[in-house]
Design a protein around this motif. Structure first.
Motif, PDB file in Angstrom:
ATOM      1  N   ALA A  96      -5.941   1.965  -8.390  1.00  0.00           N
ATOM      2  CA  ALA A  96      -5.243   1.878  -7.111  1.00  0.00           C
ATOM      3  C   ALA A  96      -5.010   3.230  -6.460  1.00  0.00           C
ATOM      4  N   LEU A  97      -5.137   3.232  -5.142  1.00  0.00           N
ATOM      5  CA  LEU A  97      -4.807   4.399  -4.328  1.00  0.00           C
ATOM      6  C   LEU A  97      -3.382   4.850  -4.610  1.00  0.00           C
ATOM      7  N   GLY A  98      -3.200   6.147  -4.752  1.00  0.00           N
ATOM      8  CA  GLY A  98      -1.869   6.693  -4.973  1.00  0.00           C
ATOM      9  C   GLY A  98      -1.432   6.688  -6.417  1.00  0.00           C
ATOM     10  N   ARG A  99      -2.118   5.914  -7.269  1.00  0.00           N
ATOM     11  CA  ARG A  99      -1.776   5.865  -8.695  1.00  0.00           C
ATOM     12  C   ARG A  99      -2.870   6.539  -9.526  1.00  0.00           C
ATOM     13  N   CYS A 100      -4.093   6.079  -9.352  1.00  0.00           N
ATOM     14  CA  CYS A 100      -5.226   6.650 -10.082  1.00  0.00           C
ATOM     15  C   CYS A 100      -5.959   7.694  -9.243  1.00  0.00           C
ATOM     16  N   THR A 101      -5.867   7.548  -7.941  1.00  0.00           N
ATOM     17  CA  THR A 101      -6.569   8.445  -7.026  1.00  0.00           C
ATOM     18  C   THR A 101      -5.587   8.942  -5.966  1.00  0.00           C
ATOM     19  N   ASP A 102      -6.038   9.905  -5.175  1.00  0.00           N
ATOM     20  CA  ASP A 102      -5.260  10.245  -3.988  1.00  0.00           C
ATOM     21  C   ASP A 102      -5.564   9.193  -2.922  1.00  0.00           C
ATOM     22  N   TYR A 147       0.829  -1.201   0.000  1.00  0.00           N
ATOM     23  CA  TYR A 147       0.000   0.000   0.000  1.00  0.00           C
ATOM     24  C   TYR A 147       0.866   1.254   0.000  1.00  0.00           C
ATOM     25  N   PRO A 148       0.325   2.386  -0.449  1.00  0.00           N
ATOM     26  CA  PRO A 148       1.109   3.634  -0.487  1.00  0.00           C
ATOM     27  C   PRO A 148       1.622   4.007   0.899  1.00  0.00           C
ATOM     28  N   SER A 149       2.756   4.658   0.917  1.00  0.00           N
ATOM     29  CA  SER A 149       3.413   4.972   2.189  1.00  0.00           C
ATOM     30  C   SER A 149       2.578   5.898   3.071  1.00  0.00           C
ATOM     31  N   GLY A 150       1.644   6.643   2.498  1.00  0.00           N
ATOM     32  CA  GLY A 150       0.811   7.537   3.294  1.00  0.00           C
ATOM     33  C   GLY A 150      -0.266   6.833   4.091  1.00  0.00           C
ATOM     34  N   LEU A 151      -0.472   5.541   3.830  1.00  0.00           N
ATOM     35  CA  LEU A 151      -1.415   4.754   4.624  1.00  0.00           C
ATOM     36  C   LEU A 151      -0.627   4.025   5.711  1.00  0.00           C
TER      37      LEU A 151
END
Length: 527
Positions: free
Chosen positions: A473-479, A159-163
């Motif tokens: 995916a979160l962080g790629r297509c969306t914030d 998952y993205p580092s912000g999660l």
């Protein structure tokens, strides 16, 4: 909403009467207020789908006072205390499948069907069958109820580092578990005859020196106990839950998020409303083309709905279909090029083994009682869950459902102009091969440790996933809150936000937790 009101709403929902809640918030059917409410076609927010992401979005929008419509392609299924509601592998009906001409499910004969708006869609993509719910409550109606979080090491890797995993374990996972009423199988249920197979599975694992642990599930144990006592129609205790539990044994979203959303008075739910396309109009509003179906699947009407905020929560398969088509056909030309990429099957595999001299009982009950996680033993990290396959319940066989942590194999949804639809364009058998090898290696170890055991080959022509994830995916297509990049007012809120793999768990808990986190920030920010 007061505690008394919530209990009243949940009592109605428990009887399969979500549609009837309209009278409480919209006025009695036939009244001027009701007619005015149900004829509206513009809402501030519109949610496509009523599964784990869509139901969370609906509730939190309603609580924030946002005028919201939820459209769901499937029907609302009632709870019938005295007669079966859903079909099963031993009693196949037309309403089990979403517009199929033949049955298609592991262990099920491909009997002919009359295409109908049934409770489960099975889409035959290249080299992969994708199963997803088609009902009010989405996948919660047909899933196994397993409510697990992935281990932290795989969450952090995928998952993205912000999660932050600790935020999820501290706040969002507990919030969802509480809303869904998840809990472990009680000892008296585990000790009952229909769960003989579960106890045998645990013993087989122990002989292989594998440690199992009980897992949370969203079944109503009081209903299961009534089945055991002979005072409720049989469903969970005979393993007939893949196509829904008509006696209310499964705590679907129609028992929690959805009635709470309707109870706010700010949310409407319209079932048998299938979204065909989405676009942005010249005035900045979103346009949603919907066809309304009857119970037999005939088109009653087609309607254009408009909204300022559009939450696409149609489930991984159909969210990708809608968004990729909108981009390629020019209805939403500014969608990111990454939309439709990074799809995965969550490493799903099904495995059977037989120990003919050991009893599995006269019937095999669901849900899963226990599971085991293997980090290093079989090539890929692997979660093995005790499972049931009703079509094989007469055999002396135990069933395992596995999910692997696969960070490499992904697929892409593309628009096929020849077929005029979006397809999974580049999935091959090789992309499921590593998960299959890990599962076979695991099963071989268990068979070797249990004298008299034999592997059983499941005659299923292609891999099937009931856990499609990714594509948006979160962080790629969306914030990190599901806002689609470059498209103000457009949100994704379902399993397509996950990175093609949950990380060693069933997806429902993480989908809902991601949605809870996202909606808390969207509401706080006003969009």
């Amino acid at each position: 909403m007061s505690a008394l009101q919530r209990r009243q709403f949940l009592r109605l929902a428990g009887k399969g009467a979500l549609a009837g809640l309209g009278a409480a918030v919209l006025g009695q059917q036939g009244s001027r207020a009701f007619a005015s409410a149900v004829s509206r076609t513009h809402f501030h927010a519109l949610v496509i789908g009523s599964g784990f992401g869509g139901s969370v979005a609906a509730l939190r929008l309603g609580q924030a006072g946002v005028d919201t419509l939820v459209v769901e392609r499937g029907r609302e299924w009632p709870v019938a205390p005295a007669k079966p509601v859903f079909g099963s592998p031993n009693g196949i009906t037309d309403t089990m499948f979403w517009f199929r001409r033949n049955a298609r499910w592991p262990g099920m004969l491909p009997v002919p069907l009359t295409p109908s708006p049934g409770v489960l869609e099975v889409s035959e993509e290249d080299s992969l069958d994708i199963a997803c719910g088609a009902a009010v409550g989405g996948g919660s109606v047909v899933y196994t109820g397993a409510t697990l979080a992935p281990p932290q090491r795989y969450f952090d890797a995928l998952y993205p580092s912000g999660l932050h995993y600790q935020e999820f374990t501290r706040t969002w996972y507990p919030k969802v578990r509480a809303m869904l009423g998840a809990g472990l199988m009680p000892q008296d249920v585990y000790d009952s005859a229909p769960f003989t197979h579960s106890r045998l599975w645990d013993r087989q694992m122990a002989k292989a020196r594998f440690r199992t642990s009980p897992i949370d599930s969203t079944f109503d144990w009081d209903v299961v106990r009534r089945e055991l006592a002979g005072t409720a129609p049989l469903s969970a205790t005979v393993g007939d839950s893949d196509f829904g539990c008509g006696n209310g044994a499964k705590k679907s979203l129609t028992h929690s998020y959805l009635p709470d959303a309707l109870a706010t008075g700010n949310v409407q739910l319209r079932s048998l409303h299938e979204v065909r396309s989405i676009a942005r109009r010249s005035d900045g509003r979103f346009s949603v083309a919907v066809r309304q179906l009857d119970f037999r699947g005939a088109t009653i009407d087609t309607t254009e709905y408009t909204c300022a905020m559009l939450f696409v929560a149609a489930g991984t398969l159909n969210t990708n279909r809608l968004l990729v088509a909108a981009r390629e056909l020019g209805a939403l030309p500014d969608l990111p090029a990454t939309v439709g990429t990074g799809f995965g099957d969550n490493g799903d595999q099904l495995n059977l083994r037989s120990q003919p001299l050991k009893s599995v009982g006269a019937s095999q009950g669901s849900p899963s009682a226990s599971a085991a996680f293997f980090h290093h033993e079989f090539g890929l990290p692997l979660l093995a869950e005790n499972w049931v396959l009703p079509g094989y319940s007469a055999l002396p066989a135990t069933v395992t459902f596995t999910m692997t942590v696969d960070t490499d194999h992904r697929g892409t949804f593309r628009y096929d102009p020849r077929r005029r639809r979006v397809v999974l364009a580049d999935w091959t058998r090789e992309k499921s091969a590593a998960a299959a090898r890990a599962t076979l290696d695991y099963s071989s170890r268990v068979v070797e440790a249990n004298p008299g055991s034999l592997p059983i080959t499941l005659n299923n022509p292609r891999t099937m996933t009931g856990h499609p994830v990714g594509g948006c995916a979160l962080g790629r297509c969306t914030d990190l809150e599901g806002r689609v990049k470059g498209n103000r007012g457009l949100y994704v809120m379902d399993g397509s936000l996950l990175p093609g793999n949950v990380g060693g768990a069933n997806p429902s808990l993480t989908i809902a937790a991601v949605a809870e986190r996202a909606m808390s920030r969207i509401v706080a920010a006003g969009g």
